[in-house]
Write a protein that holds these residues in place. Structure first.
Motif, mmCIF file in Angstrom:
data_model
loop_
_atom_site.group_PDB
_atom_site.id
_atom_site.type_symbol
_atom_site.label_atom_id
_atom_site.label_comp_id
_atom_site.label_asym_id
_atom_site.label_seq_id
_atom_site.Cartn_x
_atom_site.Cartn_y
_atom_site.Cartn_z
ATOM 1 N N HIS A 1 0.820 -1.208 0.000
ATOM 2 C CA HIS A 1 0.000 0.000 0.000
ATOM 3 C C HIS A 1 0.858 1.264 0.000
ATOM 4 C CE1 HIS A 1 -2.787 -3.149 1.116
ATOM 5 N NE2 HIS A 1 -3.738 -2.362 0.643
ATOM 6 N N LYS A 2 1.771 1.376 0.952
ATOM 7 C CA LYS A 2 2.512 2.644 1.134
ATOM 8 C C LYS A 2 3.373 2.995 -0.077
ATOM 9 C CE LYS A 2 6.304 3.539 3.665
ATOM 10 N NZ LYS A 2 7.250 3.798 4.739
ATOM 11 N N THR A 3 4.145 2.051 -0.548
ATOM 12 C CA THR A 3 5.064 2.322 -1.661
ATOM 13 C C THR A 3 4.554 1.726 -2.961
ATOM 14 O OG1 THR A 3 6.813 2.011 -0.023
ATOM 15 C CG2 THR A 3 7.509 2.229 -2.304
ATOM 16 N N GLY A 4 3.988 0.512 -2.854
ATOM 17 C CA GLY A 4 3.637 -0.239 -4.058
ATOM 18 C C GLY A 4 2.480 0.354 -4.852
ATOM 19 N N ALA A 5 1.499 0.906 -4.154
ATOM 20 C CA ALA A 5 0.289 1.343 -4.864
ATOM 21 C C ALA A 5 0.603 2.428 -5.903
ATOM 22 C CB ALA A 5 -0.743 1.854 -3.863
ATOM 23 N N LEU A 6 1.451 3.365 -5.543
ATOM 24 C CA LEU A 6 1.746 4.457 -6.482
ATOM 25 C C LEU A 6 2.658 3.974 -7.615
ATOM 26 C CD1 LEU A 6 0.831 7.378 -6.669
ATOM 27 C CD2 LEU A 6 2.981 8.063 -5.602
ATOM 28 N N ILE A 7 3.551 3.062 -7.287
ATOM 29 C CA ILE A 7 4.429 2.490 -8.323
ATOM 30 C C ILE A 7 3.576 1.724 -9.346
ATOM 31 C CG2 ILE A 7 6.137 0.606 -8.609
ATOM 32 C CD1 ILE A 7 7.710 1.892 -6.358
ATOM 33 N N ARG A 8 2.601 1.002 -8.833
ATOM 34 C CA ARG A 8 1.689 0.255 -9.716
ATOM 35 C C ARG A 8 0.885 1.231 -10.593
ATOM 36 N NH1 ARG A 8 -3.491 -1.641 -9.162
ATOM 37 N NH2 ARG A 8 -3.919 -3.604 -10.260
ATOM 38 N N PHE B 1 3.801 -7.435 -12.531
ATOM 39 C CA PHE B 1 5.171 -6.890 -12.556
ATOM 40 C C PHE B 1 5.304 -5.766 -11.521
ATOM 41 C CE2 PHE B 1 7.475 -3.138 -14.150
ATOM 42 C CZ PHE B 1 8.781 -3.612 -14.061
ATOM 43 N N ALA B 2 4.316 -4.849 -11.529
ATOM 44 C CA ALA B 2 4.400 -3.673 -10.655
ATOM 45 C C ALA B 2 4.359 -4.065 -9.186
ATOM 46 C CB ALA B 2 3.263 -2.705 -10.984
ATOM 47 N N ASN B 3 3.555 -5.080 -8.857
ATOM 48 C CA ASN B 3 3.508 -5.531 -7.454
ATOM 49 C C ASN B 3 4.880 -6.026 -7.003
ATOM 50 O OD1 ASN B 3 0.831 -4.924 -7.340
ATOM 51 N ND2 ASN B 3 0.115 -7.021 -7.641
ATOM 52 N N ARG B 4 5.572 -6.720 -7.914
ATOM 53 C CA ARG B 4 6.912 -7.224 -7.569
ATOM 54 C C ARG B 4 7.894 -6.060 -7.387
ATOM 55 N NH1 ARG B 4 6.164 -11.365 -5.176
ATOM 56 N NH2 ARG B 4 4.262 -10.252 -4.969
ATOM 57 N N ILE B 5 7.884 -5.104 -8.330
ATOM 58 C CA ILE B 5 8.899 -4.036 -8.191
ATOM 59 C C ILE B 5 8.546 -3.070 -7.061
ATOM 60 C CG2 ILE B 5 9.987 -4.044 -10.482
ATOM 61 C CD1 ILE B 5 8.267 -1.495 -10.990
ATOM 62 N N GLY B 6 7.259 -2.966 -6.704
ATOM 63 C CA GLY B 6 6.894 -2.129 -5.548
ATOM 64 C C GLY B 6 7.561 -2.669 -4.287
ATOM 65 N N LEU B 7 7.472 -3.992 -4.115
ATOM 66 C CA LEU B 7 8.111 -4.614 -2.935
ATOM 67 C C LEU B 7 9.634 -4.553 -3.051
ATOM 68 C CD1 LEU B 7 5.985 -7.769 -2.088
ATOM 69 C CD2 LEU B 7 6.202 -5.653 -0.780
ATOM 70 N N LEU B 8 10.105 -4.806 -4.275
ATOM 71 C CA LEU B 8 11.554 -4.766 -4.509
ATOM 72 C C LEU B 8 12.108 -3.396 -4.130
ATOM 73 C CD1 LEU B 8 14.095 -6.060 -5.743
ATOM 74 C CD2 LEU B 8 13.339 -5.276 -7.982
ATOM 75 N N PHE B 9 11.402 -2.353 -4.553
ATOM 76 C CA PHE B 9 11.823 -0.981 -4.254
ATOM 77 C C PHE B 9 11.979 -0.803 -2.741
ATOM 78 C CE2 PHE B 9 11.401 3.555 -3.687
ATOM 79 C CZ PHE B 9 12.068 4.070 -4.786
ATOM 80 N N GLN B 10 11.017 -1.358 -2.002
ATOM 81 C CA GLN B 10 11.020 -1.180 -0.550
ATOM 82 C C GLN B 10 12.107 -2.020 0.128
ATOM 83 O OE1 GLN B 10 8.944 1.101 1.078
ATOM 84 N NE2 GLN B 10 10.562 0.714 2.574
ATOM 85 N N VAL B 11 12.301 -3.252 -0.341
ATOM 86 C CA VAL B 11 13.360 -4.090 0.261
ATOM 87 C C VAL B 11 14.708 -3.394 0.061
ATOM 88 C CG1 VAL B 11 14.523 -6.331 0.232
ATOM 89 C CG2 VAL B 11 12.082 -6.230 -0.197
ATOM 90 N N VAL B 12 14.933 -2.889 -1.162
ATOM 91 C CA VAL B 12 16.204 -2.196 -1.447
ATOM 92 C C VAL B 12 16.304 -0.929 -0.588
ATOM 93 C CG1 VAL B 12 17.501 -0.988 -3.254
ATOM 94 C CG2 VAL B 12 16.378 -3.159 -3.779
ATOM 95 N N ASP B 13 15.174 -0.227 -0.415
ATOM 96 C CA ASP B 13 15.172 0.987 0.421
ATOM 97 C C ASP B 13 15.589 0.646 1.853
ATOM 98 O OD1 ASP B 13 14.285 3.764 -0.389
ATOM 99 O OD2 ASP B 13 13.390 3.613 1.614
ATOM 100 N N ASP B 14 15.082 -0.470 2.368
ATOM 101 C CA ASP B 14 15.431 -0.896 3.735
ATOM 102 C C ASP B 14 16.912 -1.260 3.841
ATOM 103 O OD1 ASP B 14 12.815 -0.542 4.428
ATOM 104 O OD2 ASP B 14 12.333 -2.657 4.715
#
Ligand code: GRG
Length: 294
Positions: A179-186, A209-222
């Motif tokens: 929700h926080k990061t993924g929704a806007l990326i999607r 695809f977008a759901n995967r990169i939304g989470l990916l973006f956040q894991v990398v951010d962490d």
């Protein structure tokens, strides 16, 4: 055109579009307009506009048509950052290598900046988009609104605020970030695809695809928050640990978080299989999200 030349070109045209749509600082109320421009211009990777253009390029959409939806998503993102940095939320003083909006101006102005950027995004997206059928454009407005609201980014932020000092399971953490990061990326990806009149099956693959990169973006951010310096990030490093927030790094440990990023990256590439070579920019952006240093 290689990836880095393409990326710079899209970043430049995004900057120009934002510069043109933001009210001039000479226009009353001058201080609010100055603060809006401060919060948006001259910084940021512009990942969401890049995703919008990359998705549109699968369907051969010209950059001119993608500029408005791409900039609209970036305005929502900039609003969320101005609000997220406020003392009542994440309480941060550094963003994109400069003082946060409320530090440079004041809290009330930063609040209004967020409000005004959000409505400006919808103003932009509701202007006539040449070549897009009105019904399709309504769908695009609906998409951006629901991605931004309580069932999307704002809802994710509420979960994030409630999670301080709490133990979350991996599934709960994932729900928050979807929700926080993924929704806007999607939304960025799907808006680009809508500009190309994408069919439902294509939208579904791109949504996956977008759901995967939304989470990916956040894991990398962490991982970056735990490992990189404040100077490199342009925002306060180590913030999550300092605020006792659940992250992929503190739930999984840094090595497992990196393995999770590898898996999400592969899943994201796999989700693009139906588009073959046409999705080259989305493949390149997926790798950029993993390999970024800030
Ligand atoms: C206030 C409604 C509301 C929402 C805020 C996006 C967000 C929700 C908060 C930002 C906090 C944060 C660090 C989220 C993690 C991922 C993220 C969105 C990082 C910042 O995005 P980048 O890296 O930033 O794309 P730039 O500056 O490059 O645009």
């Amino acid at each position: 055109m290689n990836f880095s030349t393409w990326m710079s070109a899209i970043q430049r045209r995004t900057e120009a579009t934002l510069e043109a749509v933001l009210p001039s600082p000479g226009l009353a109320p001058a201080r609010l307009h100055e603060a809006m421009r401060y919060a948006v211009l001259g910084g940021g990777k512009r990942v969401r506009p890049l995703l919008c253009h990359a998705a549109g390029s699968i369907f051969g959409v010209g950059s001119n048509l993608l500029d408005a939806p791409a900039a609209a998503v970036e305005l929502i993102h900039a609003y969320s950052l101005a609000h997220d940095d406020l003392p009542c939320m994440d309480d941060d003083v550094l963003r994109r290598g400069k003082p946060t909006c409320h530090v440079e101006f004041d809290e009330a102005t930063a609040l209004l900046v967020g409000d005004a950027l959000q409505t400006l995004a919808f103003l932009m997206l509701s202007n006539r988009l040449p070549g897009i059928a009105p019904a399709r454009q309504l769908e695009m407005l609906h998409l951006l609104a629901s991605a931004s609201g309580s069932r999307g980014m704002a809802g994710g932020q509420a979960i994030d605020l409630a999670a301080v000092n709490q133990q979350l399971t991996l599934a709960e953490l994932e729900f928050m970030h979807i929700h926080k990061t993924g929704a806007l990326i999607r939304a960025a990806v799907l808006l680009g695809a809508h500009c190309g009149e994408a069919m439902p099956e294509a939208l579904e693959s791109l949504g996956r695809f977008a759901n995967r990169i939304g989470l990916l973006f956040q894991v990398v951010d962490d991982i970056l928050d735990a490992e990189a310096s404040t100077a490199t990030l342009g925002k306060t490093a180590g913030k999550d640990a300092a605020q006792n927030k659940p992250t992929y790094v503190n739930i999984l440990g840094v090595n497992q978080a990196k393995l999770m990023a590898d898996k999400l990256r592969q899943d994201a590439h796999d989700a693009l299989a139906p588009f073959g070579e046409l999705a080259v920019r989305l493949h390149e952006l997926t790798d950029f999200i993993v390999e970024r240093t800030f």
